[in-house]
Design an enzyme around this catalytic site. Structure first.
Site, mmCIF file in Angstrom:
data_model
loop_
_atom_site.group_PDB
_atom_site.id
_atom_site.type_symbol
_atom_site.label_atom_id
_atom_site.label_comp_id
_atom_site.label_asym_id
_atom_site.label_seq_id
_atom_site.Cartn_x
_atom_site.Cartn_y
_atom_site.Cartn_z
ATOM 1 N N CYS A 73 0.834 -1.207 0.000
ATOM 2 C CA CYS A 73 0.000 0.000 0.000
ATOM 3 C C CYS A 73 0.871 1.262 0.000
ATOM 4 O O CYS A 73 1.557 1.515 -0.983
ATOM 5 C CB CYS A 73 -0.988 -0.055 1.161
ATOM 6 S SG CYS A 73 -2.475 0.892 0.843
ATOM 7 N N HIS B 27 -3.500 -4.519 1.782
ATOM 8 C CA HIS B 27 -2.889 -4.820 3.086
ATOM 9 C C HIS B 27 -2.916 -6.335 3.322
ATOM 10 O O HIS B 27 -3.883 -6.848 3.902
ATOM 11 C CB HIS B 27 -3.684 -4.137 4.208
ATOM 12 C CG HIS B 27 -3.364 -2.696 4.401
ATOM 13 N ND1 HIS B 27 -2.575 -2.220 5.418
ATOM 14 C CD2 HIS B 27 -3.726 -1.610 3.678
ATOM 15 C CE1 HIS B 27 -2.455 -0.910 5.338
ATOM 16 N NE2 HIS B 27 -3.149 -0.510 4.286
ATOM 17 N N GLU C 7 -1.438 -8.085 5.441
ATOM 18 C CA GLU C 7 -1.250 -8.463 6.849
ATOM 19 C C GLU C 7 -2.575 -8.464 7.611
ATOM 20 O O GLU C 7 -2.628 -8.862 8.760
ATOM 21 C CB GLU C 7 -0.241 -7.512 7.511
ATOM 22 C CG GLU C 7 -0.754 -6.126 7.877
ATOM 23 C CD GLU C 7 -0.933 -5.186 6.692
ATOM 24 O OE1 GLU C 7 -0.797 -5.625 5.529
ATOM 25 O OE2 GLU C 7 -1.245 -4.000 6.927
HETATM 26 N N1 GLN Z 1 -3.620 6.552 0.704
HETATM 27 C C1 GLN Z 1 -2.372 6.255 1.345
HETATM 28 C C2 GLN Z 1 -1.216 6.998 0.695
HETATM 29 O O1 GLN Z 1 -1.385 7.627 -0.277
HETATM 30 C C3 GLN Z 1 -2.087 4.773 1.318
HETATM 31 C C4 GLN Z 1 -3.122 4.053 2.148
HETATM 32 C C5 GLN Z 1 -2.606 2.823 2.830
HETATM 33 O O2 GLN Z 1 -1.415 2.574 2.919
HETATM 34 N N2 GLN Z 1 -3.528 2.058 3.329
HETATM 35 O O3 GLN Z 1 -0.126 6.910 1.169
#
Ligand code: GLN
Length: 190
Positions: A78, A174, A176
């Site tokens: 992410c 994610h 995890e």
């Molecule tokens: N929207 C977040 C970003 O731009 C990422 C979101 C997340 O890691 N769950 O960093």
């Protein structure tokens, strides 16, 4: 083998707990000197702008790039994936620091407001026939892969959410949080 989890901000504890369940030695990484004690590194989800700023403040950017040049496996999930991407297309504040190691283009917050968070079953053939239960939280997308980067997983409409280039692994979701440890085991085998 010791796995480092970058512990500046975001969902690092969940990665650590899952790795411990797998019997792994885990270190929370906050300082450059801790990098010499690890064999691979996970960069968790969270807020990429915040993690990027803290990586500068803690002097971690160049030391992590150096370990990447020495072929240490790194997995960005992410926000961590955004920080791995060489290109970020959307909503990147000017001067926003990033590791910029992997030949992918990441689009931040690619799913808009109405789909801020959702779950989807993502087929990832390299970890098994059962699709991976993926949790997306204000998630990015991989808009493009280049060079020898391979697509590992897509949504049903074809949008890319997992990719690998050599010893770099990127997932938009994610892994995890769903209780499925297959991607962690895959990373440990890389
Ligand atoms: N929207 C977040 C970003 O731009 C990422 C979101 C997340 O890691 N769950 O960093």
């Amino acid at each position: 083998m010791t796995v480092g989890v970058l512990a500046l901000q975001g969902a690092f504890i969940e990665h650590e707990q899952l790795l411990r369940r797998l019997g792994q030695d885990v270190v929370q990484v906050r300082l450059p000197q801790q990098l010499s004690g690890i064999d691979r590194l996970i960069i968790p989800g969270g807020e990429s702008t915040t993690i990027g700023k803290l990586m500068v403040a803690y002097n971690l950017l160049e030391p992590i790039r150096e370990r990447a040049r020495q072929e240490m496996p790194i997995w960005g999930t992410c926000a961590g994936m955004i920080l791995l991407a060489k290109e970020i297309t959307e909503g990147r504040p000017a001067g926003q620091p990033a590791l910029a190691l992997m030949d992918i283009t990441a689009r931040r917050n690619a799913f808009g407001r109405q789909l801020d968070s959702f779950e989807a079953d993502v087929p990832v053939a390299e970890v098994g026939v059962e699709p991976f239960p993926a949790v997306f939280i204000r998630a990015p997308l991989i808009e493009k892969v280049r060079g020898d980067t391979r697509v590992l997983g897509t949504l049903t409409d074809g949008r890319i959410v997992a990719a690998r280039q050599g010893r770099l692994l990127a997932t938009a979701f994610h892994p995890e949080l769903s209780g499925d440890d297959r991607l962690h085991r895959y990373f440990l085998d890389m």
